[in-house]
Design a protein around this motif. Structure first.
Motif, short mmCIF file in Angstrom:
data_model
loop_
_atom_site.label_atom_id
_atom_site.label_comp_id
_atom_site.label_asym_id
_atom_site.label_seq_id
_atom_site.Cartn_x
_atom_site.Cartn_y
_atom_site.Cartn_z
N GLN A 66 55.50 79.64 44.40
CA GLN A 66 54.67 78.61 44.11
C GLN A 66 54.20 77.48 44.96
OE1 GLN A 66 57.74 79.35 42.82
NE2 GLN A 66 58.83 77.37 43.12
N TRP A 67 54.87 77.48 45.91
CA TRP A 67 54.81 76.30 47.03
C TRP A 67 53.90 76.42 48.04
CZ3 TRP A 67 60.80 76.12 46.30
CH2 TRP A 67 60.88 75.26 44.91
N THR A 68 53.42 75.47 48.38
CA THR A 68 52.73 75.49 49.88
C THR A 68 53.20 74.64 50.74
OG1 THR A 68 50.54 76.70 48.83
CG2 THR A 68 50.43 75.36 51.06
N VAL A 69 53.47 74.67 51.95
CA VAL A 69 54.10 73.54 52.84
C VAL A 69 53.19 73.55 54.15
CG1 VAL A 69 55.78 73.06 54.48
CG2 VAL A 69 56.39 73.85 52.18
N THR A 70 52.31 72.40 54.34
CA THR A 70 51.57 72.15 55.44
C THR A 70 52.14 71.15 56.08
OG1 THR A 70 49.78 73.06 54.03
CG2 THR A 70 49.01 71.74 56.00
N TRP A 71 52.25 71.49 57.66
CA TRP A 71 52.22 70.47 58.77
C TRP A 71 51.13 70.24 59.41
CZ3 TRP A 71 55.96 74.47 57.86
CH2 TRP A 71 57.31 73.98 57.80
N ARG A 72 50.77 68.97 59.61
CA ARG A 72 49.59 68.62 60.46
C ARG A 72 50.24 67.65 61.35
NH1 ARG A 72 46.02 65.27 58.93
NH2 ARG A 72 46.92 64.42 56.98
N LEU A 73 49.57 67.95 62.60
CA LEU A 73 49.99 67.35 63.92
C LEU A 73 48.89 66.59 64.27
CD1 LEU A 73 51.79 70.02 63.84
CD2 LEU A 73 52.24 69.47 66.19
N VAL A 74 49.03 65.20 64.60
CA VAL A 74 47.95 64.38 65.22
C VAL A 74 48.58 63.60 66.40
CG1 VAL A 74 46.51 62.35 64.48
CG2 VAL A 74 47.00 64.01 62.74
N PRO A 75 47.92 64.04 67.45
CA PRO A 75 48.35 63.39 68.75
C PRO A 75 48.10 61.87 68.72
CG PRO A 75 46.38 64.65 69.29
CD PRO A 75 46.84 64.93 67.88
N GLU A 76 49.04 61.15 69.21
CA GLU A 76 48.90 59.68 69.43
C GLU A 76 49.55 59.22 70.68
OE1 GLU A 76 50.22 55.55 67.49
OE2 GLU A 76 49.01 56.68 66.14
N GLY A 77 48.88 58.74 71.62
CA GLY A 77 49.38 58.40 72.91
C GLY A 77 50.11 59.49 73.54
N THR A 78 51.50 59.41 73.98
CA THR A 78 52.08 60.44 74.39
C THR A 78 53.13 61.13 73.29
OG1 THR A 78 54.16 59.34 74.93
CG2 THR A 78 52.41 59.49 76.40
N GLY A 79 52.88 60.84 72.02
CA GLY A 79 53.77 61.42 70.89
C GLY A 79 52.71 62.06 70.01
N THR A 80 53.30 62.33 68.66
CA THR A 80 52.73 62.83 67.60
C THR A 80 53.06 62.36 66.25
OG1 THR A 80 52.73 65.11 68.91
CG2 THR A 80 52.63 65.47 66.52
N TRP A 81 51.95 62.14 65.59
CA TRP A 81 52.29 62.02 64.05
C TRP A 81 52.27 63.42 63.30
CZ3 TRP A 81 53.72 58.25 61.23
CH2 TRP A 81 53.71 56.90 61.71
N LEU A 82 53.43 63.65 62.58
CA LEU A 82 53.39 64.77 61.90
C LEU A 82 53.45 64.46 60.43
CD1 LEU A 82 54.37 67.98 61.87
CD2 LEU A 82 56.68 67.30 61.89
N GLN A 127 55.64 61.32 59.85
CA GLN A 127 57.02 60.74 60.66
C GLN A 127 56.18 60.75 62.17
OE1 GLN A 127 59.99 63.87 60.91
NE2 GLN A 127 61.20 62.66 62.41
N PHE A 128 56.47 59.80 62.91
CA PHE A 128 55.87 59.88 64.34
C PHE A 128 57.03 60.22 65.04
CE2 PHE A 128 55.57 57.75 68.51
CZ PHE A 128 54.25 58.33 68.81
N LEU A 129 56.83 61.19 66.26
CA LEU A 129 57.68 61.80 67.12
C LEU A 129 57.24 61.31 68.61
CD1 LEU A 129 57.63 65.32 65.15
CD2 LEU A 129 59.81 63.53 65.33
N ALA A 130 58.06 60.89 69.30
CA ALA A 130 57.75 60.64 70.61
C ALA A 130 57.65 61.79 71.58
CB ALA A 130 58.80 59.62 71.15
N HIS A 131 57.11 62.83 70.97
CA HIS A 131 56.90 64.24 71.88
C HIS A 131 55.49 64.53 71.83
CE1 HIS A 131 61.19 64.23 72.36
NE2 HIS A 131 61.39 64.00 71.36
N PRO A 132 54.93 65.19 72.64
CA PRO A 132 53.55 65.75 72.49
C PRO A 132 53.61 66.84 71.47
CG PRO A 132 54.72 66.70 74.53
CD PRO A 132 55.67 65.42 73.89
N PRO A 133 52.35 67.27 70.96
CA PRO A 133 52.09 68.28 69.88
C PRO A 133 52.65 69.57 70.49
CG PRO A 133 50.04 66.82 70.24
CD PRO A 133 51.14 66.27 71.21
N ARG A 134 52.40 69.83 71.85
CA ARG A 134 52.95 71.17 72.12
C ARG A 134 54.50 71.54 71.99
NH1 ARG A 134 52.31 76.14 73.41
NH2 ARG A 134 53.10 76.94 75.58
N LYS A 135 55.29 70.36 72.14
CA LYS A 135 56.59 70.62 71.76
C LYS A 135 57.24 70.60 70.20
CE LYS A 135 59.79 68.28 74.23
NZ LYS A 135 60.74 67.04 74.74
N VAL A 136 56.30 69.79 69.41
CA VAL A 136 56.38 69.72 67.89
C VAL A 136 55.91 71.19 67.51
CG1 VAL A 136 55.65 68.53 66.12
CG2 VAL A 136 56.22 67.35 67.92
#
Length: 158
Positions: free
Chosen positions: A87-103, A13-22
């Protein structure tokens, strides 16, 4: 077209917010609760054990209640991985793009040979792909931008 992995859910998901906020939305208990709708006491510290208080899901045969979790990996503003239940593992990776973040979300560990696990994956996959991302985006829209971290990193970690 590739076949979908029956042992995992993958969502981006692309989020129009910086990684710090996410990152705040993933790691501050009150903010995490607001978008996943589960009270919790998460801390972004490897080895921290916490609970998510889940609502019942009768369609999956889940009575609700606390789900034991543990923080497995933390790379501030980049990666958060937790053990979710036994049994489950949930992982979130944040990748900055411009002024937003790919999650990027990976929810792994489903057993395709177990009926409960198949139903859980279907129900959770629907949530991770639909109302959960919308709830996260709405929450982020309401949060003020946080100031950047000092060059020495996160002051709470000292």
């Amino acid at each position: 077209m590739t076949a979908e992995d029956p042992t995992a859910i993958h969502v981006d998901q692309f989020l129009a917010h910086p990684p710090r906020k996410v990152w705040r939305a993933l790691t501050e208990p009150d903010l995490l609760e607001r978008w996943i709708n589960m009270p919790n006491d998460i801390k972004p510290v490897v080895g921290h054990r916490f609970e998510l208080l889940a609502e019942p899901v009768p369609a999956a045969g889940f009575a609700g209640g606390p789900v034991a979790c543990e923080v497995l990996e933390v790379e501030t503003e980049r990666t958060l991985s937790i053990r979710w239940g036994p049994q489950w593992t949930v992982t979130w990776r944040l990748v900055p793009e411009g002024t937003g973040t790919w999650l990027f979300l990976s929810h792994e560990g489903f057993d395709p040979d177990d009926e409960f696990q198949r139903v859980s994956r279907r129900i959770m996959g629907g949530g991770w792909r639909s109302h959960v991302p919308r709830a996260l985006a709405r929450l982020l829209d309401t949060l003020p931008d946080a100031p950047p971290l000092p060059s020495g990193g996160d002051p709470r970690r000292r």
